[in-house]
Design an enzyme around this catalytic site. Structure first.
Site, PDB file in Angstrom:
ATOM      1  CG  ASP A  27      -6.649  -4.459  -1.254  1.00 39.19           C
ATOM      2  OD1 ASP A  27      -6.023  -4.986  -0.319  1.00 39.19           O
ATOM      3  OD2 ASP A  27      -6.296  -4.534  -2.447  1.00 39.19           O
ATOM      4  CG  PHE A  28      -1.971  -0.736   0.890  1.00 36.27           C
ATOM      5  CD1 PHE A  28      -2.054   0.642   1.008  1.00 36.27           C
ATOM      6  CD2 PHE A  28      -0.736  -1.300   0.597  1.00 36.27           C
ATOM      7  CE1 PHE A  28      -0.932   1.459   0.841  1.00 36.27           C
ATOM      8  CE2 PHE A  28       0.395  -0.507   0.436  1.00 36.27           C
ATOM      9  CZ  PHE A  28       0.296   0.870   0.555  1.00 36.27           C
ATOM     10  CG  ASP A  29      -0.146  -4.018  -1.788  1.00 38.17           C
ATOM     11  OD1 ASP A  29       0.864  -3.407  -2.136  1.00 38.17           O
ATOM     12  OD2 ASP A  29      -0.297  -4.516  -0.655  1.00 38.17           O
ATOM     13  CG  ASP A 208      -6.275  -5.060  -6.367  1.00 40.55           C
ATOM     14  OD1 ASP A 208      -5.256  -5.123  -7.084  1.00 40.55           O
ATOM     15  OD2 ASP A 208      -6.254  -5.273  -5.132  1.00 40.55           O
TER      16      ASP A 208
END
Length: 266
Positions: A27-29, A208
């Site tokens: 994932d990124f954020d 997350d």
């Protein structure tokens, strides 16, 4: 390879020993990037990008799978060999060109109309919530709204009403509501595609947020099919309890994700 009582260091060592069989889906954020009040200001933690290319050269696949547009991911996480799957996998960059699900393209006028309705709504105007134009989706962010807790219910009702009015799907997240066309596609589908196309035997997902739950569910299915898997949840004050409960391994914030990647690359 369900981690169980395995530490992050032990899990990374076991994965590195089978690197050529491993698909690493990130994932990124909140995972590679610390959460920030202004979503446009999100950037990967210092040191992350430098690891992605070396990891992609050794592992079966390294894929960034996010609700962000693919072009945004490619711009801020540019590294050779990395796959960028935006809009939960409905958009991907191939040979420098963005490929989009045709159903999304057809729904763009509807998304634009819904974005205008949100922009004109009392809840968004009065709260100062920020609208993110994702081209094929629109998101309402309250992270930088003072006393955002006071606006949560009202913005939630507004977002749901407008989503229903325009026939869009509502995807809630951490202080964000995303409206997008009801085109089938989530992070679970994206993970399965990466695994199928790379031929990976071992699958790792690191995330997350609520949007990562379908990816965790896909790993449960892949495990039943005989794939060793590792579900890594990134803990924060906002991390959903169901994601943490479903994880094989929990790390503390993007800093520990970075350390995990360093161990994989070592």
């Amino acid at each position: 390879m369900s981690a169980g009582t395995m530490t992050a260091e032990q899990a990374a060592k076991a994965l590195a020993e089978r690197a050529e069989e491993v698909a690493l889906c990130l994932d990124f954020d909140g995972t590679l990037s610390p959460m920030v009040d202004d979503p446009e200001a999100a950037r990967p933690l210092h040191g992350v990008v430098e690891l992605l290319g070396p990891l992609a050269s050794r592992f079966a696949a390294v894929a960034i799978i996010s609700g962000r547009p693919a072009a945004y991911l490619a711009e801020h996480l540019a590294a050779p060999g990395v796959r960028y799957l935006g809009l939960y996998g409905l958009q991907e960059i191939h040979d420098g060109e963005i490929q989009v699900d045709r159903r999304l393209e057809a729904a763009r006028p509807t998304v634009e109309a819904a974005a205008q309705a949100l922009r004109e709504s009392d809840a968004v105007r009065e709260s100062g919530a920020w609208l993110e134009d994702k081209e094929y989706a629109v998101a309402v962010h309250t992270r930088r709204v003072p006393n955002y807790e006071e606006w949560t219910d009202r913005i939630d009702r507004t977002a749901r009403e407008i989503a229903d009015r325009f026939g869009l799907e509502l995807i809630p997240g951490k202080l964000v509501w995303e409206l997008r066309p009801p085109v089938r596609g989530d992070k679970g589908d994206a993970v399965r595609r990466v695994v199928a196309e790379s031929g990976a035997r071992v699958v790792v997902v690191v995330g997350d947020d609520l949007g990562d739950l379908p990816a965790f569910a896909a790993l449960t299915e892949l495990a039943a099919e005989g794939h060793p898997v590792l579900r890594v949840a990134v803990r924060s004050e906002e991390a959903p309890a169901e994601l943490l409960d479903a994880a094989d391994l929990v790390v503390e914030g993007p800093e520990e994700v970075l350390e995990f990647l360093r161990r994989l690359a070592a």
